[in-house]
Scaffold this motif. Structure first.
Motif, PDB file in Angstrom:
ATOM      1  N   ARG A 161      13.127   3.972   9.363  1.00  0.00           N
ATOM      2  CA  ARG A 161      11.723   3.579   9.158  1.00  0.00           C
ATOM      3  C   ARG A 161      10.875   4.795   8.785  1.00  0.00           C
ATOM      4  NH1 ARG A 161       7.580   3.614  13.310  1.00  0.00           N
ATOM      5  NH2 ARG A 161       6.175   1.826  13.213  1.00  0.00           N
ATOM      6  N   ALA A 162      10.019   4.620   7.784  1.00  0.00           N
ATOM      7  CA  ALA A 162       9.097   5.683   7.376  1.00  0.00           C
ATOM      8  C   ALA A 162       7.846   5.016   6.816  1.00  0.00           C
ATOM      9  CB  ALA A 162       9.737   6.574   6.316  1.00  0.00           C
ATOM     10  N   ARG A 163       6.767   5.805   6.778  1.00  0.00           N
ATOM     11  CA  ARG A 163       5.521   5.251   6.235  1.00  0.00           C
ATOM     12  C   ARG A 163       5.394   5.646   4.764  1.00  0.00           C
ATOM     13  NH1 ARG A 163       0.289   5.159   9.841  1.00  0.00           N
ATOM     14  NH2 ARG A 163      -0.761   3.448   8.817  1.00  0.00           N
ATOM     15  N   LEU A 164       5.115   4.659   3.945  1.00  0.00           N
ATOM     16  CA  LEU A 164       4.901   4.909   2.515  1.00  0.00           C
ATOM     17  C   LEU A 164       3.471   5.405   2.346  1.00  0.00           C
ATOM     18  CD1 LEU A 164       6.183   4.432  -0.352  1.00  0.00           C
ATOM     19  CD2 LEU A 164       4.961   2.250  -0.339  1.00  0.00           C
ATOM     20  N   THR A 165       3.331   6.653   1.920  1.00  0.00           N
ATOM     21  CA  THR A 165       1.983   7.216   1.807  1.00  0.00           C
ATOM     22  C   THR A 165       1.534   7.347   0.353  1.00  0.00           C
ATOM     23  OG1 THR A 165       2.969   9.415   1.992  1.00  0.00           O
ATOM     24  CG2 THR A 165       2.042   8.478   3.997  1.00  0.00           C
ATOM     25  N   GLU A 166       2.470   7.188  -0.589  1.00  0.00           N
ATOM     26  CA  GLU A 166       2.103   7.205  -2.015  1.00  0.00           C
ATOM     27  C   GLU A 166       3.083   6.358  -2.793  1.00  0.00           C
ATOM     28  OE1 GLU A 166       1.224  11.703  -2.665  1.00  0.00           O
ATOM     29  OE2 GLU A 166       1.089  10.692  -4.612  1.00  0.00           O
ATOM     30  N   GLY A 167       2.600   5.686  -3.830  1.00  0.00           N
ATOM     31  CA  GLY A 167       3.475   4.918  -4.704  1.00  0.00           C
ATOM     32  C   GLY A 167       3.781   3.539  -4.152  1.00  0.00           C
ATOM     33  N   ARG A 168       4.702   2.848  -4.824  1.00  0.00           N
ATOM     34  CA  ARG A 168       5.101   1.499  -4.409  1.00  0.00           C
ATOM     35  C   ARG A 168       6.618   1.404  -4.397  1.00  0.00           C
ATOM     36  NH1 ARG A 168       4.122  -2.445  -7.755  1.00  0.00           N
ATOM     37  NH2 ARG A 168       3.716  -1.094  -9.523  1.00  0.00           N
ATOM     38  N   VAL A 169       7.144   0.553  -3.521  1.00  0.00           N
ATOM     39  CA  VAL A 169       8.593   0.355  -3.449  1.00  0.00           C
ATOM     40  C   VAL A 169       8.880  -1.142  -3.325  1.00  0.00           C
ATOM     41  CG1 VAL A 169       8.978   2.585  -2.296  1.00  0.00           C
ATOM     42  CG2 VAL A 169       8.717   0.503  -0.917  1.00  0.00           C
ATOM     43  N   HIS A 170      10.120  -1.516  -3.608  1.00  0.00           N
ATOM     44  CA  HIS A 170      10.605  -2.871  -3.337  1.00  0.00           C
ATOM     45  C   HIS A 170      11.592  -2.788  -2.179  1.00  0.00           C
ATOM     46  CE1 HIS A 170      12.505  -6.756  -3.770  1.00  0.00           C
ATOM     47  NE2 HIS A 170      13.668  -6.149  -3.826  1.00  0.00           N
ATOM     48  N   LEU A 171      11.381  -3.611  -1.150  1.00  0.00           N
ATOM     49  CA  LEU A 171      12.329  -3.658  -0.034  1.00  0.00           C
ATOM     50  C   LEU A 171      13.377  -4.721  -0.342  1.00  0.00           C
ATOM     51  CD1 LEU A 171      10.506  -3.464   3.426  1.00  0.00           C
ATOM     52  CD2 LEU A 171      11.835  -1.731   2.233  1.00  0.00           C
ATOM     53  N   ALA A 172      14.607  -4.292  -0.567  1.00  0.00           N
ATOM     54  CA  ALA A 172      15.661  -5.249  -0.904  1.00  0.00           C
ATOM     55  C   ALA A 172      15.951  -6.162   0.283  1.00  0.00           C
ATOM     56  CB  ALA A 172      16.923  -4.510  -1.325  1.00  0.00           C
ATOM     57  N   ARG A 173      15.836  -5.634   1.494  1.00  0.00           N
ATOM     58  CA  ARG A 173      16.087  -6.443   2.679  1.00  0.00           C
ATOM     59  C   ARG A 173      15.289  -5.857   3.828  1.00  0.00           C
ATOM     60  NH1 ARG A 173      21.941  -7.877   5.567  1.00  0.00           N
ATOM     61  NH2 ARG A 173      21.015  -8.873   7.384  1.00  0.00           N
ATOM     62  N   ASN A 174      14.791  -6.702   4.680  1.00  0.00           N
ATOM     63  CA  ASN A 174      14.121  -6.220   5.882  1.00  0.00           C
ATOM     64  C   ASN A 174      14.413  -7.140   7.043  1.00  0.00           C
ATOM     65  OD1 ASN A 174      12.445  -5.150   7.841  1.00  0.00           O
ATOM     66  ND2 ASN A 174      10.730  -6.425   7.202  1.00  0.00           N
ATOM     67  N   ASP A 175      15.247  -6.690   7.931  1.00  0.00           N
ATOM     68  CA  ASP A 175      15.469  -7.415   9.177  1.00  0.00           C
ATOM     69  C   ASP A 175      15.073  -6.545  10.353  1.00  0.00           C
ATOM     70  OD1 ASP A 175      16.603 -10.022   8.494  1.00  0.00           O
ATOM     71  OD2 ASP A 175      18.185  -8.853   7.576  1.00  0.00           O
ATOM     72  N   ALA A 176      14.192  -5.597  10.135  1.00  0.00           N
ATOM     73  CA  ALA A 176      13.851  -4.672  11.210  1.00  0.00           C
ATOM     74  C   ALA A 176      12.352  -4.542  11.454  1.00  0.00           C
ATOM     75  CB  ALA A 176      14.425  -3.293  10.911  1.00  0.00           C
ATOM     76  N   LEU A 177      11.550  -4.623  10.411  1.00  0.00           N
ATOM     77  CA  LEU A 177      10.122  -4.345  10.575  1.00  0.00           C
ATOM     78  C   LEU A 177       9.340  -5.631  10.824  1.00  0.00           C
ATOM     79  CD1 LEU A 177       9.634  -1.765   7.667  1.00  0.00           C
ATOM     80  CD2 LEU A 177       9.974  -1.303  10.109  1.00  0.00           C
ATOM     81  N   GLU A 178       8.406  -5.537  11.748  1.00  0.00           N
ATOM     82  CA  GLU A 178       7.521  -6.668  12.028  1.00  0.00           C
ATOM     83  C   GLU A 178       6.396  -6.691  10.986  1.00  0.00           C
ATOM     84  OE1 GLU A 178       8.093  -8.775  14.389  1.00  0.00           O
ATOM     85  OE2 GLU A 178       9.393  -7.745  15.826  1.00  0.00           O
ATOM     86  N   ASP A 179       5.684  -7.821  10.950  1.00  0.00           N
ATOM     87  CA  ASP A 179       4.609  -7.973   9.964  1.00  0.00           C
ATOM     88  C   ASP A 179       3.553  -6.875  10.093  1.00  0.00           C
ATOM     89  OD1 ASP A 179       5.786 -10.177   8.892  1.00  0.00           O
ATOM     90  OD2 ASP A 179       4.591 -11.613  10.035  1.00  0.00           O
ATOM     91  N   ASP A 180       3.199  -6.515  11.351  1.00  0.00           N
ATOM     92  CA  ASP A 180       2.141  -5.516  11.502  1.00  0.00           C
ATOM     93  C   ASP A 180       2.600  -4.145  11.019  1.00  0.00           C
ATOM     94  OD1 ASP A 180       3.934  -5.359  13.599  1.00  0.00           O
ATOM     95  OD2 ASP A 180       2.447  -4.700  15.063  1.00  0.00           O
ATOM     96  N   GLU A 181       3.888  -3.853  11.105  1.00  0.00           N
ATOM     97  CA  GLU A 181       4.404  -2.577  10.595  1.00  0.00           C
ATOM     98  C   GLU A 181       4.375  -2.569   9.067  1.00  0.00           C
ATOM     99  OE1 GLU A 181       8.045  -3.165  13.036  1.00  0.00           O
ATOM    100  OE2 GLU A 181       7.838  -1.028  13.378  1.00  0.00           O
ATOM    101  N   LEU A 182       4.746  -3.685   8.467  1.00  0.00           N
ATOM    102  CA  LEU A 182       4.682  -3.771   7.001  1.00  0.00           C
ATOM    103  C   LEU A 182       3.245  -3.597   6.533  1.00  0.00           C
ATOM    104  CD1 LEU A 182       7.089  -6.817   6.501  1.00  0.00           C
ATOM    105  CD2 LEU A 182       7.557  -4.456   5.831  1.00  0.00           C
ATOM    106  N   ALA A 183       2.326  -4.252   7.248  1.00  0.00           N
ATOM    107  CA  ALA A 183       0.915  -4.165   6.866  1.00  0.00           C
ATOM    108  C   ALA A 183       0.401  -2.729   7.007  1.00  0.00           C
ATOM    109  CB  ALA A 183       0.083  -5.113   7.718  1.00  0.00           C
ATOM    110  N   ALA A 184       0.977  -1.982   7.955  1.00  0.00           N
ATOM    111  CA  ALA A 184       0.545  -0.594   8.153  1.00  0.00           C
ATOM    112  C   ALA A 184       1.228   0.354   7.174  1.00  0.00           C
ATOM    113  CB  ALA A 184       0.833  -0.168   9.592  1.00  0.00           C
ATOM    114  N   GLY A 185       2.091  -0.164   6.292  1.00  0.00           N
ATOM    115  CA  GLY A 185       2.693   0.672   5.259  1.00  0.00           C
ATOM    116  C   GLY A 185       4.081   1.179   5.577  1.00  0.00           C
TER     117      GLY A 185
END
Ligand code: FES
Length: 355
Positions: free
Chosen positions: A311-335
């Motif tokens: 897990r890391a915070r995206l601080t610049e740019g954009r990415v595509h997550l091919a799969r996510n079975d680990a992060l909760e919605d609030d973590e995704l919303a926080a970047g």
């Protein structure tokens, strides 16, 4: 996050096909290996990384930690652990991680645990009941047979040590028994009836579900039917495949193909343990793979989008997550993203592993 060599203090048979591995933690590392009930450790062996939940209770100054490992046919580490590992051996171990946790607090907590899903739940129940006299714990566990049930004695001990505050129902799905729920698969309807009989659902502060996907899904359906708000329910999936991510957290996945992958090489800047690193990622390449060429110390375990170690915070740019079975919605919303599943969509991407 670094690995630390820990010595195997002892091995105990925890079921017919499983062992509990207790690792000695030297005084200098006790703060590093202090855990919150429900967390897991990543073990490195013969170039492989495997993640196992801690079953030992959490405490401020513990000189050892214990993980439970079930033998999986064809599983490289579990075969080694059950058949060859011995006291005195050393294992490379990453400090505890994971957000499927129960921090001891007043209230009535309940869990449904299937198979080796009992491992983190045992730590939760033991830690909670020892730390809080104003807390209760109700456990519905499910195993195929009594012989395959891990930590039978340790769970029985909780009943003896905390009479009146620990309640247990044990379902054996492939074995008749004289007491307890009848044998057979636990589907949503049976779970609803069992859980409603065990505890008034609205009296429960937090529900914890841990086990194979079918049991998690059925338990969620049962709790929904009983009117339990989804935010009171947390889950961790366990898979038993030869090449496992040993623990899987929550149950969403992202499988869409990348919308517009970056057409050129992406420049990745990563902040990890206070040190910045810049490297190149090819189109569609997971950022973790690119980073590992420059920073072999980048954290990972499953590389499958399930354990959350990367897990890391995206601080610049954009990415595509091919799969996510680990992060909760609030973590995704926080970047937050999973570096092992993040494919770059822009020419420059920055990740902060320290956030
Ligand atoms: S390494 Fe497990 S989610 Fe990325």
């Amino acid at each position: 996050m670094p690995f630390h060599p820990l010595t195997v203090a002892r091995l105990d048979r925890s079921a017919d096909d499983a062992v509990a591995i207790t690792l000695a933690v030297p005084p200098a590392l006790r703060g590093v290996f202090r855990h919150v009930p429900g967390q897991h450790l990543t073990v490195r062996h013969a170039g492989l990384r495997r993640t196992y939940s801690l079953c030992s209770p959490a405490g401020p100054e513990r000189g050892e930690v214990t993980i439970g490992v079930r033998l999986i046919p064809g599983g490289a580490f579990s075969t080694h652990a059950v058949t060859a590992l011995a006291a005195g051996d050393r294992l490379d171990v990453m400090p505890p991680r994971g957000r499927f946790t129960l921090r001891p607090a007043p209230g009535h907590y309940a869990a449904v645990a299937g198979g080796s899903g009992i491992t983190p739940v045992l730590s939760m129940a033991a830690s909670l009941l020892a730390a809080r006299t104003d807390a209760r714990f109700t456990l519905l566990r499910s195993d195929r047979t009594a012989g395959s049930a891990m930590f039978l004695d340790e769970v029985a001990d909780l009943k003896d040590r905390h009479p009146g505050r620990f309640q247990l129902a044990h379902a054996l799905t492939r074995e008749e028994r004289q007491a307890g729920p009848a044998s057979g698969r636990l589907d949503a309807a049976r779970l609803r009836d069992l859980l409603a009989a065990l505890v008034p659902p609205d009296a429960v502060t937090g529900w914890y579900l841990c086990g194979p996907p079918g049991l998690i899904d059925a338990s969620r359906s049962a709790l929904r039917a009983l009117g339990v708000p989804p935010e009171r329910v947390r889950s961790e999936l366990f898979l038993t495949t030869p090449d496992p991510p040993a623990t899987l957290e929550n149950e969403r996945s992202f499988s869409d193909s990348p919308p517009h992958p970056a057409p050129h090489t992406t420049t990745l800047t990563a902040l990890l343990d206070g040190r910045g690193t810049t490297c190149a990622a090819t189109p569609g390449e997971p950022l973790l793979s690119a980073l590992l060429r420059a920073r072999p110390d980048a954290p990972y375990a499953c590389r499958g989008g399930v354990c959350g170690t990367c897990r890391a915070r995206l601080t610049e740019g954009r990415v595509h997550l091919a799969r996510n079975d680990a992060l909760e919605d609030d973590e995704l919303a926080a970047g937050y993203v999973l570096a092992c599943q993040a494919q770059p969509l822009t020419d420059h991407v920055a990740l902060d592993f320290d956030a």
